[in-house]
Write a protein that holds these residues in place. Structure first.
Motif, PDB file in Angstrom:
ATOM      1  N   ARG A  70       0.793  -1.298   0.033  1.00 52.68           N
ATOM      2  CA  ARG A  70       0.028   0.089   0.161  1.00 52.68           C
ATOM      3  C   ARG A  70       0.951   1.183  -0.031  1.00 52.68           C
ATOM      4  O   ARG A  70       0.488   2.447  -0.048  1.00 52.68           O
ATOM      5  CB  ARG A  70      -0.753  -0.018   0.994  1.00 52.68           C
ATOM      6  N   ARG A  71       2.041   1.118   0.183  1.00 52.28           N
ATOM      7  CA  ARG A  71       3.130   2.339   0.246  1.00 52.28           C
ATOM      8  C   ARG A  71       3.589   2.979  -1.115  1.00 52.28           C
ATOM      9  O   ARG A  71       4.156   3.920  -1.085  1.00 52.28           O
ATOM     10  CB  ARG A  71       4.051   2.015   1.208  1.00 52.28           C
ATOM     11  N   ILE A  75       0.245   6.409  -4.313  1.00 56.40           N
ATOM     12  CA  ILE A  75      -0.585   6.720  -3.230  1.00 56.40           C
ATOM     13  C   ILE A  75      -0.659   8.004  -3.153  1.00 56.40           C
ATOM     14  O   ILE A  75      -1.491   8.811  -2.743  1.00 56.40           O
ATOM     15  CB  ILE A  75       0.022   5.911  -2.124  1.00 56.40           C
ATOM     16  N   GLN A 165      -4.350   7.702  -3.554  1.00 60.31           N
ATOM     17  CA  GLN A 165      -4.173   6.816  -2.691  1.00 60.31           C
ATOM     18  C   GLN A 165      -5.444   5.924  -2.462  1.00 60.31           C
ATOM     19  O   GLN A 165      -5.313   4.738  -2.401  1.00 60.31           O
ATOM     20  CB  GLN A 165      -4.465   7.587  -1.088  1.00 60.31           C
ATOM     21  N   ALA A 240       8.671   9.668  -4.463  1.00 60.96           N
ATOM     22  CA  ALA A 240       9.324   9.166  -2.866  1.00 60.96           C
ATOM     23  C   ALA A 240      10.859   9.002  -3.061  1.00 60.96           C
ATOM     24  O   ALA A 240      11.303   8.799  -3.706  1.00 60.96           O
ATOM     25  CB  ALA A 240       8.459   8.033  -2.633  1.00 60.96           C
TER      26      ALA A 240
ATOM     27  N   ASP C  58       9.479   7.181   3.190  1.00 65.29           N
ATOM     28  CA  ASP C  58       9.235   7.103   1.766  1.00 65.29           C
ATOM     29  C   ASP C  58       8.841   8.415   0.970  1.00 65.29           C
ATOM     30  O   ASP C  58       9.347   9.151   0.367  1.00 65.29           O
ATOM     31  CB  ASP C  58       8.430   5.926   1.346  1.00 65.29           C
ATOM     32  N   CYS C  59       7.556   8.548   0.863  1.00 61.59           N
ATOM     33  CA  CYS C  59       7.016   9.799   0.067  1.00 61.59           C
ATOM     34  C   CYS C  59       7.312  11.313   0.664  1.00 61.59           C
ATOM     35  O   CYS C  59       7.267  12.041  -0.050  1.00 61.59           O
ATOM     36  CB  CYS C  59       5.622   9.319   0.021  1.00 61.59           C
ATOM     37  N   ARG C  60       7.447  11.244   2.067  1.00 66.43           N
ATOM     38  CA  ARG C  60       7.684  12.591   2.481  1.00 66.43           C
ATOM     39  C   ARG C  60       6.883  13.509   2.323  1.00 66.43           C
ATOM     40  O   ARG C  60       7.209  14.580   2.220  1.00 66.43           O
ATOM     41  CB  ARG C  60       9.246  12.858   2.269  1.00 66.43           C
ATOM     42  N   GLU C  61       5.503  13.323   1.980  1.00 70.16           N
ATOM     43  CA  GLU C  61       4.550  14.172   1.949  1.00 70.16           C
ATOM     44  C   GLU C  61       3.371  13.648   2.561  1.00 70.16           C
ATOM     45  O   GLU C  61       2.159  14.169   2.276  1.00 70.16           O
ATOM     46  CB  GLU C  61       4.089  14.572   0.569  1.00 70.16           C
ATOM     47  N   ILE C  63       1.649  10.854   2.940  1.00 70.91           N
ATOM     48  CA  ILE C  63       0.450   9.896   2.535  1.00 70.91           C
ATOM     49  C   ILE C  63       0.753   8.513   2.412  1.00 70.91           C
ATOM     50  O   ILE C  63      -0.066   7.698   2.427  1.00 70.91           O
ATOM     51  CB  ILE C  63       0.194  10.475   0.995  1.00 70.91           C
ATOM     52  N   CYS C  64       2.024   8.061   2.394  1.00 72.49           N
ATOM     53  CA  CYS C  64       2.049   6.741   2.157  1.00 72.49           C
ATOM     54  C   CYS C  64       2.167   6.078   3.509  1.00 72.49           C
ATOM     55  O   CYS C  64       2.075   4.817   3.547  1.00 72.49           O
ATOM     56  CB  CYS C  64       3.658   6.551   1.204  1.00 72.49           C
ATOM     57  N   GLY C  65       2.445   6.629   4.738  1.00 71.42           N
ATOM     58  CA  GLY C  65       2.457   6.030   5.851  1.00 71.42           C
ATOM     59  C   GLY C  65       3.638   5.235   6.306  1.00 71.42           C
ATOM     60  O   GLY C  65       3.456   4.554   7.229  1.00 71.42           O
ATOM     61  N   MET C  66       4.581   5.292   5.401  1.00 74.94           N
ATOM     62  CA  MET C  66       5.768   4.604   5.812  1.00 74.94           C
ATOM     63  C   MET C  66       6.577   5.364   7.234  1.00 74.94           C
ATOM     64  O   MET C  66       7.039   4.253   8.065  1.00 74.94           O
ATOM     65  CB  MET C  66       6.926   4.810   4.644  1.00 74.94           C
ATOM     66  N   VAL C  82      -0.532  15.501  11.737  1.00 68.61           N
ATOM     67  CA  VAL C  82       0.670  15.382  10.590  1.00 68.61           C
ATOM     68  C   VAL C  82       1.500  14.208  10.671  1.00 68.61           C
ATOM     69  O   VAL C  82       1.051  13.463  11.905  1.00 68.61           O
ATOM     70  CB  VAL C  82       1.605  16.636  10.447  1.00 68.61           C
ATOM     71  N   SER C 159      -9.305   7.336   4.297  1.00 74.52           N
ATOM     72  CA  SER C 159      -8.062   8.158   4.261  1.00 74.52           C
ATOM     73  C   SER C 159      -7.040   7.513   5.193  1.00 74.52           C
ATOM     74  O   SER C 159      -5.863   8.129   5.221  1.00 74.52           O
ATOM     75  CB  SER C 159      -8.305   9.766   4.516  1.00 74.52           C
ATOM     76  N   CYS C 160      -7.353   6.651   5.866  1.00 74.54           N
ATOM     77  CA  CYS C 160      -6.201   5.894   6.596  1.00 74.54           C
ATOM     78  C   CYS C 160      -5.080   5.559   5.920  1.00 74.54           C
ATOM     79  O   CYS C 160      -5.236   5.081   4.745  1.00 74.54           O
ATOM     80  CB  CYS C 160      -6.944   4.510   7.255  1.00 74.54           C
ATOM     81  N   ILE C 161      -3.741   5.959   6.508  1.00 74.62           N
ATOM     82  CA  ILE C 161      -2.677   5.747   5.697  1.00 74.62           C
ATOM     83  C   ILE C 161      -1.744   4.564   6.167  1.00 74.62           C
ATOM     84  O   ILE C 161      -0.775   4.163   5.659  1.00 74.62           O
ATOM     85  CB  ILE C 161      -1.501   7.016   5.505  1.00 74.62           C
ATOM     86  N   GLY C 162      -2.237   3.751   7.198  1.00 72.96           N
ATOM     87  CA  GLY C 162      -1.767   2.369   7.615  1.00 72.96           C
ATOM     88  C   GLY C 162      -0.341   2.800   8.269  1.00 72.96           C
ATOM     89  O   GLY C 162       0.620   1.917   8.231  1.00 72.96           O
ATOM     90  N   CYS C 163       0.043   3.750   9.124  1.00 69.91           N
ATOM     91  CA  CYS C 163       1.049   4.215   9.552  1.00 69.91           C
ATOM     92  C   CYS C 163       1.435   3.309  10.962  1.00 69.91           C
ATOM     93  O   CYS C 163       2.505   3.321  11.158  1.00 69.91           O
ATOM     94  CB  CYS C 163       1.492   5.558   9.685  1.00 69.91           C
ATOM     95  N   LYS C 227      -4.365  11.368   9.845  1.00 66.44           N
ATOM     96  CA  LYS C 227      -5.223  11.801   9.034  1.00 66.44           C
ATOM     97  C   LYS C 227      -6.857  12.113   9.820  1.00 66.44           C
ATOM     98  O   LYS C 227      -7.713  12.062   9.152  1.00 66.44           O
ATOM     99  CB  LYS C 227      -5.720  10.682   8.071  1.00 66.44           C
TER     100      LYS C 227
END
Lengths: 645, 288, 251
Positions: A70-71, A75, A165, A240, C58-61, C63-66, C82, C159-163, C227
Motif C-alpha cells: 500500500r505504500r 499513493i 491513495q 518518494a 518514503d513519500c515524505r508528503e 500519504i504513504c504511511g511509511m 501530521v 483516508s487511513c494511511i496505515g502508519c 489523518k
C-alpha cells in the motif's frame, strides 16, 4: 538499424483492441495454475495486474521494496483520474479523450495504445466503484467530475485530494484478497537487483532483502516490471525517497530497450526549494489550477521588493499583476498542460520577475475565495492548503501560495509493444515504467488511468497471449547457470561498492548528480549544455566508483547500500537521458531545446525528422548505446502544432 | 477459559453490559442514602432498608448484582492483562497523547473502588448476612409481643428457672432503656448491639434487623472514614465519567445525534451521583 | 537551532537496544524532522561517530504511511494531524532534547533501530478488508447512487494511511482505529454490504490473533491519527460486530 515491431493490430483504430481480444490466445484454468508470473512493484499497475492475474488463476509472485504494497508512490497522486464517462454531458467521448491525450503528449505517443487507454478508461471507473473506492459525489448521489489541465471538458473523477491513495488502496485490497486466496504470494521489503534471462526469455529475477541483505532467486514464466519512473535521477523531485529506476535499468542492461528517456515531466505546481538540506519537493495538486490564478508582478521593481521582503503579494495592486498564463493562453488560461505552465513559470523567473527566492510564482486563491466563499474553497482544497501551511508556515487563505516547477513524472521508460512486452520476450512493463501512452508530455490525471488500464485491463489479456505458448514449459529450477551468474553479478556489484570505502556519502553524490541534471538536462536544454553534461556525468560515475562511502556490510538493513546501488544505476541512466535529449533536435512536450522555439517562445516540433520513438539498446559497459527508431504513424489524427491559445 | 477466548470486542461488550447494569443500581442506592438526611430519626431510611432486606424481587436482583460485580471485575482484570501483554516493551517517555479523562486508569480506579467495596461490605453487608456484628434495630411492638407471650407462659407456669431470670432481665432492660435507644416515633429500639438485643428481646428472638441508620451515622462521625468515603467517590466520579460515555461507544450507540445526551448522562453520573453519595457523610459529620 | 537527540538504537530484532545521545547544531527551523535525521546521519558518517540511524520513510508528503517515530512521548511528534515527515523543526525550541523511539507493540516487532515490521496490518486487510469484485463484470459506476454524506464519510474513513500511529499511541497497542476505518468505509457503501457481516468478525479475530490489544476507549488513537480518523468509526465497527454476531447465519 533494427526495426522495432510494435505489433499493432490491423484494422480501424476503434476496433483494434476489440479485435485483439477476440483473436488472442487463452490459457485454460488447469494450465493457469502451472504458470508463474513475477510482478515487481505494487503501485497501481503492479497491484492491479497482480490482483487480476491472481484472480484469473495464475501463480503470481509480487514484490515491493516497502513494508507493504500500500505504500507504493502511486499513493501520492492527488488530483484525479480521467475517464470518458461523459456524465456531465459536456461533449466528451472516447475519441476526445484519445485526442486530448495525443495532443497533450505533443504527438509523440503511439495512436493505438492511447486509443486503447481511452477505451478502457470507463471500465476503470466502474471497477474502482465496485471495489469501494469512495469517489466524490454530488448531492444526487452520482459521481462528481472536475476539469484538469489540457482538457476543455470535466472528465476527472476524484476522491478529495487523495485520488491516488484511494485507487491504490482499491488495487491493494483486491491484491490482498488474492493473497488470502493463495493465488498471489506477497514479498515485501525485497528489491529487484537483476533480471534472469534464459534462452532469450525473461525467466526470473534476483532480489535483495533489505532487512537482511539476503540475495534470493525467483523463477517466473514471465516477469512484469511495474517499478515506476526514474525522476529521482534529478535528486529533488516529487517522487518518494525509495522510487528508483534501478530495476528498469537492470532490464535495460539485459537487453530491454529504453525509450525516450529525455521525456521528463516538470510539474508546474510544487512548493519551491528552500534549502540545501531539502530531501524532496512536495507537489501541490494540479487541481489547484482550476480555481487558483498564477501571476508574478508586472514590474521588476515590485518583484525585487517582494524578494527582499519589503513588500508582500497583497501589496501589489491588481493592475500591477501579470497573470501570464491567462495573458499568453487565453483559451486554456491557467489550465494549460503541465509542460507549458512549467516553462512559462521558468521564463518569468529567468526574466527576473520571480518571487520568494526568485524561483517561485504566485498561485492566488483570492478571486476564488471571493467568488465561492472560503468554505467552498476549503471543501475543495482544504487538505492541500493545510499541507502547504504545514510545510511553509504560510496561510494560503490569506497570502497567495508560492509555487515552482519540479521533476514529477517520466514519460520515457522501457520500450514496449502493443502487448506491453519489451524487447526481451516474457518481460512486460506497465505503468510509469514503460514509455507507451503519454508521448512527450503527460496530461494531469492520466497516470492513474494508465497504471490501472495496464494492470486491470491490458496485461491480463496480453500476458495470456504470451503464456499460452508457455504451457509446454515446466518451471525451471533456480539452480541453473543463468540464475547462478545473475546472482553472482549482484553480489559482485554489492561487494564492489562496499570495497570502495571512499569519502563521499551517497547523498552527497546523489545531490551532485541532481545539480548536473537540473542545470543541464532540466526544463530548458541546449546542445552545448548537454554536451557538457555527458562528460560531467561520466566523471561523476568515476568518482562514484572510486570515492563512495558505504559502511556496514550487506548482511543487515543498510539504507546507504540500497541508495548506493540505485545511484550507481541512476548515474548511468542520467547519461542516457542526456544522450537522448541531445539527439532530439526539436522541442516537444517535456523536452524543450532552447534552440528550437518559436518567436513567442513556444516549443517548436520537428515532425519531419523526429516523429519517432527513440529506443536505446545497451551495448556494454562504457560503450555508446545504440538508438533504434520506431516511427510514429498518425493515421487517424491530423498532426498539428499544439495550440492552447 | 471460554471468557479468554472471546473476541476482544465481545469481552468489552460484556464489560460494558455489566457496568451498565451496575450503573442502574447506583441511583437507587444514592436515593436510599439520601433518606439518612431526613430528620425523622431514620424512619424512612429504616423502611427502605426493611424493604430492601425482605422483598424477594430485590433479593433476586441482589444476587444478579453481586454476580455482575464479580464478572465486571474478572473481565476487567482479564482485559487489563491481555492489553498489557500487547506491548511487552514499553516506551521510555510516557505517552503524552490526549485521551478521554479517566480512560487510561480504569483498572486502577476500579481497583480502588473494589477496596472500598470490600470495606463497605464488611461494614454493612456482612452485618446483614450475620457474618460480622453490627448494630441492630427491633420493632418495639414485636418485642412487646414476644414479651407478652413469654409472660403468658410464665403465668401458666410453663417457664423454667433460667427463663424466668431472663424474662426479669428483659423487663428491667426495657424499663431502663435509654432515650437514645428508642426511635423518635417510639416504635423501635435502635442502635442495639448483639448483647443488648439478646437481653432486650430474649435469646431465641430472631426478628431483628441491622440498624444501618445508626451504623452509618456512627461511621460518618469518624473523620478518617469520611475522608476515605469522599476520596472513593472522587475516584468513582472519574471511573463513571469514562464508563458511562464508554459504554455507548462500545455498543456503537454514540451517533452524532445523541452525542449531547450521552455527554449529559456521563456528567450526571460523574457529578450528581457521587455528589449525592458524598453529601451524606459530609452533612452527618458536620451536624453531629 | 541546536538539539540533543536521544535515539533508540537496536542492531536487529534479537539484539538488546539502548538509547544513544547525539548533539546536532545549526538546523534550520524550516527543516523537516526527517531531513534533520538525514543531516544527523550525514554527520554520523562523516565524523565517524556511528553507523547511520535507520528509520522508515518514503513519500515524505504525509500519504504513504511509511514514516512513524515516537517523538517525546507522542507518535508523529508534537504537531496534531501530521505524519513525522511533515513535522518541522520550527515546532521545537532551540536547545530542546528530543527523544525518539520506535513504535512499540507486540504486533510490530523492531527490525532495526527505529524500523518496525507492520506487516500485521496487511494480514488484517487480507482477512476481509476488500470488496470481492473481480476485474471486469461490474455494473456502471453510476448504477448505484450513493448519498453524498455516506460517500464523504466513507472517504474520511478510507483516508487511513496505515502508519500505525494509533497502535503506537494506544495504551493497549490496539489496532481498533485502523481496523474500524476499513470496516467503516465498506459498511457505509452499498457495495460493501454483501460481505459486511463476515468482514467485521474476521478482521477483528485476526487483529486479536496478531497480538494487538483491545479497545478501552481512551481515544489516544484519534488524537494522534495524522489523518484525523474519527473514533466514531470504532463505534460503527462495534455496531457492525454486534449486528453480525446477532444476525449472521454463518458459524
Amino acid at each position: 538499424m533494427a526495426t522495432l515491431n510494435s505489433k499493432i493490430p490491423e484494422g480501424p483504430l476503434a476496433e483494434k483492441w476489440t479485435k485483439y481480444k477476440a483473436s488472442q490466445k487463452l490459457v485454460n484454468p488447469a494450465n493457469k495454475r502451472k504458470l508463474d508470473v513475477i510482478i515487481v512493484g505494487t503501485g497501481l499497475a503492479g497491484a492491479s495486474a497482480a490482483a487480476s492475474l491472481g484472480a484469473l488463476g495464475f501463480n503470481v509472485k509480487v514484490f515491493c521494496i516497502q513494508d507493504s504494497p500500500r505504500r507504493a508512490h502511486s499513493i501520492a497522486a492527488q488530483g484525479g483520474i480521467n475517464a470518458a464517462k461523459k456524465y456531465p454531458n459536456d461533449g466528451d467521448s472516447i475519441g476526445r479523450l484519445f485526442y486530448d491525450t495525443i495532443k497533450g503528449g505533443d504527438y509523440r505517443a503511439r495512436e493505438a495504445n492511447v486509443h486503447r487507454l481511452a477505451e478502457v478508461s470507463n471500465n476503470i471507473i466502474d471497477q474502482c466503484v465496485a471495489q469501494g473506492v469512495p469517489f466524490a459525489r454530488e448531492y444526487s448521489g452520482y459521481l462528481a467530475n472536475r476539469s484538469f489541465g489540457g482538457a476543455q471538458v470535466s472528465r476527472t473523477f476524484y476522491a478529495k485530494g487523495q485520488t491516488g491513495q484511494q485507487l491504490l488502496l482499491g488495487a491493494y485490497s483486491a491484491l490482498s484478497q488474492q493473497v488470502k486466496a493463495g493465488t498471489v504470494k506477497l514479498y515485501t521489503r525485497k528489491e529487484m537487483e537483476n533480471l534472469v534471462v534464459i534462452d532469450g526469455k525473461a525467466r526470473g529475477i534476483i532480489t535483495r532483502d533489505v532487512r537482511t541483505g539476503e540475495i534470493e532467486r525467483w523463477f517466473g514464466h514471465c516477469v512484469v516490471l511495474a517499478t515506476g519512473g526514474y525522476g529521482n535521477v534529478y535528486y529533488l523531485s516529487t517522487n518518494a525517497m525509495n522510487s528508483n529506476g534501478s530495476a528498469a535499468w537492470q532490464c535495460y542492461k539485459k537487453g530491454a530497450f529504453f525509450a525516450n528517456p529525455c521525456y521528463v515531466q516538470i510539474h508546474p505546481t510544487c512548493i519551491p526549494v528552500h534549502g540545501d538540506y531539502q530531501s524532496k519537493l512536495t507537489l501541490m495538486s494540479e487541481s489547484l489550477r482550476n480555481d487558483g490564478r498564477i501571476w508574478v508582478p508586472k514590474k521588476k521593481e515590485d518583484a525585487e521588493a517582494i524578494r527582499a521582503g519589503k513588500k508582500t503579494a497583497n501589496d501589489i495592486a491588481e493592475e500591477d499583476r501579470d497573470y501570464y498564463l491567462e495573458r499568453r493562453y487565453p483559451a486554456f488560461g491557467n489550465l494549460v498542460p503541465r509542460d507549458i505552465a512549467s516553462r512559462a513559470a521558468k521564463e518569468r523567473c529567468d526574466a527576473g520577475y520571480g518571487v520568494g527566492t526568485g524561483k517561485a510564482v504566485f498561485l492566488d486563491f483570492k478571486e476564488a475565495i471571493n467568488r465561492l466563499g472560503k468554505d467552498k474553497v476549503a471543501e475543495r482544497y482544504g487538505n492541500l492548503f493545510q499541507m502547504y501551511q504545514k510545510i511553509t508556515d504560510d496561510n494560503p487563505y490569506e497570502t497567495p501560495m508560492m509555487i515552482y516547477p519540479a521533476v514529477h513524472y517520466t514519460m520515457g521508460g522501457i520500450w514496449v509493444d502493443y502487448e506491453l512486452q519489451t524487447t526481451i520476450p516474457g518481460l512486460f512493463a506497465a505503468g510509469e515504467a514503460n514509455f507507451s501512452d503519454h508521448g512527450a508530455n503527460r496530461l494531469g490525471a492520466s497516470a492513474l488511468m494508465q497504471g490501472l488500464a495496464d494492470g486491470y485491463f491490458v496485461l491480463p489479456y496480453t500476458i495470456q497471449n504470451y503464456l499460452s505458448a508457455e504451457i509446454y514449459n515446466d518451471r525451471i529450477p533456480t539452480t541453473t547457470p543463468e540464475f547462478d551468474s545473475a546472482e553472482k553479478e549482484v553480489k559482485e556489484r554489492i561487494q564492489k561498492i562496499l570495497d570502495v570505502k571512499g569519502k563521499k556519502t551517497v547523498d552527497t553524490l546523489q545531490k551532485e548528480l541532481g545539480h548536473i541534471m537540473w542545470d543541464y538536462v532540466g526544463m530548458g536544454r541546449t546542445k552545448e549544455g548537454l554536451e557538457q553534461a555527458i562528460p560531467m556525468i561520466q566523471a561523476l560515475k568515476k568518482e562514484f566508483w572510486s570515492n563512495v562511502r558505504v559502511d556496514e556490510g550487506n548482511e543487515c538493513m543498510n539504507p546507504e547500500l540500497e541508495k548506493a546501488l540505485r545511484l550507481a544505476d541512476h548515474i548511468e541512466l542520467a547519461e542516457l537521458i542526456a544522450r537522448d535529449a541531445l539527439q532530439r533536435e526539436e522541442s516537444c512536450g517535456g523536452h524543450f531545446r532552447e534552440e528550437h522555439q518559436t518567436e513567442e517562445g513556444e516549443a517548436k516540433r520537428d515532425d519531419q525528422n523526429f516523429m519517432f520513438v527513440g529506443a536505446w539498446q545497451y551495448k556494454g559497459e562504457n560503450e555508446t548505446p545504440e538508438m533504434h527508431k520506431e516511427d510514429l504513424n498518425y493515421e487517424f489524427i491530423k498532426v498539428q502544432q499544439r495550440n492552447y491559445k | 477459559m471460554k471468557l479468554i477466548k472471546l473476541a476482544s470486542i465481545s469481552k468489552k461488550l460484556c464489560m460494558g453490559a455489566l457496568g451498565a447494569f451496575l450503573l442502574v443500581f447506583l441511583p437507587f442506592h444514592m436515593g436510599m442514602n439520601l433518606c439518612i438526611l431526613r430528620d425523622d430519626g431514620g424512619e424512612w431510611y429504616r423502611n427502605v432498608c426493611h424493604f430492601m432486606g425482605t422483598n424477594y424481587i430485590v433479593k433476586v436482583f441482589e444476587v444478579i448484582l453481586l454476580a455482575c460485580v464479580v464478572f465486571h471485575i474478572v473481565m476487567g482484570i482479564i482485559l487489563a492483562i491481555e492489553n498489557k501483554m500487547s506491548r511487552p516493551v514499553g516506551y521510555a517517555v510516557a505517552n503524552k497523547s490526549k485521551t478521554h479523562s479517566g480512560s487510561k486508569y480504569m483498572i486502577w480506579t476500579g481497583g480502588i473502588i473494589l477496596v472500598f467495596l470490600i470495606i463497605h461490605f464488611v461494614d454493612f453487608y456482612f452485618a446483614k448476612m450475620g457474618l460480622v456484628e453490627g448494630k441492630y434495630v427491633v420493632k418495639v411492638e414485636k418485642v412487646e409481643r414476644a414479651f407478652q407471650e413469654k409472660a403468658m407462659k410464665m403465668q401458666q407456669g410453663q417457664l423454667k428457672e433460667a427463663d424466668l431470670k431472663e424474662l426479669q432481665a428483659q423487663y428491667m432492660a426495657i424499663q431502663s432503656m435509654s432515650r437514645e435507644k428508642v426511635s423518635k416515633n417510639e416504635k423501635y429500639f435502635i442502635n442495639l448491639n448483639k448483647e443488648e438485643v439478646q437481653v432486650v428481646c430474649g435469646k431465641d428472638f430472631e426478628d431483628y434487623e441491622p440498624d444501618f441508620y445508626n451504623m452509618a451515622k456512627e461511621k460518618f462521625h469518624s473523620p478518617l472514614y469520611v475522608l476515605i468515603y469522599l476520596l472513593t467517590f472522587i475516584i468513582l466520579a472519574v471511573h463513571l465519567f469514562h464508563g458511562v460515555s464508554s459504554v455507548f461507544q462500545t455498543y456503537g450507540l454514540n451517533v452524532q445525534m445523541y452525542q449531547k445526551a450521552i455527554n449529559g448522562l456521563a456528567w450526571f453520573y460523574a457529578v450528581v451521583i457521587p455528589m449525592g453519595f458524598a453529601i451524606v457523610p459530609l452533612i452527618v459529620y458536620f451536624t453531629k | 537551532m541546536d538539539f540533543t537527540l536521544k535515539i533508540w538504537r537496536q542492531e536487529n530484532a534479537q539484539a538488546k537496544g539502548h538509547f544513544e545521545t547525539y548533539k546536532l547544531t545549526g538546523i534550520s527551523p524550516d527543516c523537516s524532522f526527517l531531513e534533520m535525521l538525514d543531516i544527523l546521519n550525514e554527520t554520523l558518517i562523516n565524523d565517524n561517530i556511528a553507523h547511520p540511524v535507520v528509520f522508515d520513510n518514503d513519500c515524505r508528503e504525509g500519504i504513504c504511511g511509511m514514516c512513524g517515530l515516537y517523538i517525546n512521548g507522542r507518535p508523529h511528534g508534537p504537531d496534531d494531524g501530521v505524519t513525522t515527515c511533515q513535522l518541522h523543526m520550527r515546532r521545537f525550541k532551540d536547545g530542546d532534547t528530543i527523544t525518539i523511539e520506535p513504535w512499540r507493540a507486540k504486533a510490530f516487532p523492531i527490525i532495526k533501530d527505529l524500523v518496525v515490521d507492520r506487516s500485521a496490518f496487511d494480514k488484517i486487510i487480507q482477512e476481509g478488508g476488500y470488496i470481492s469484485a473481480t476485474t471486469g463484470g461490474v455494473p456502471d459506476a453510476n448504477a448505484i447512487p450513493i448519498p453524498k454524506q455516506d460517500a464523504d464519510e466513507a472517504m474520511d474513513a478510507a483516508s487511513c494511511i496505515g502508519c500505525g500511529a494509533c497502535v503506537a499511541a494506544c495504551k493497549n497497542a490496539s489496532a481498533m482505529l485502523f481496523v474500524s476505518a476499513k470496516v467503516s468505509q465498506f459498511a457505509l457503501l452499498p457495495q460493501g454490504k454483501p460481505e459486511a457481516k463476515r468482514r467485521v468478525v474476521k478482521m477483528i479475530k485476526k487483529m486479536d490473533e496478531l497480538g494487538f490489544g483491545g479497545c478501552t476507549n481512551t481515544y489516544a488513537c484519534e488524537a494522534e491519527c495524522p489523518k484525523s480518523i474519527k473514533k466514531t468509526n470504532i463505534a460503527r465497527m462495534n455496531r457492525e460486530f454486534i449486528c453480525s454476531k446477532c444476525t449472521s447465519n454463518e458459524q
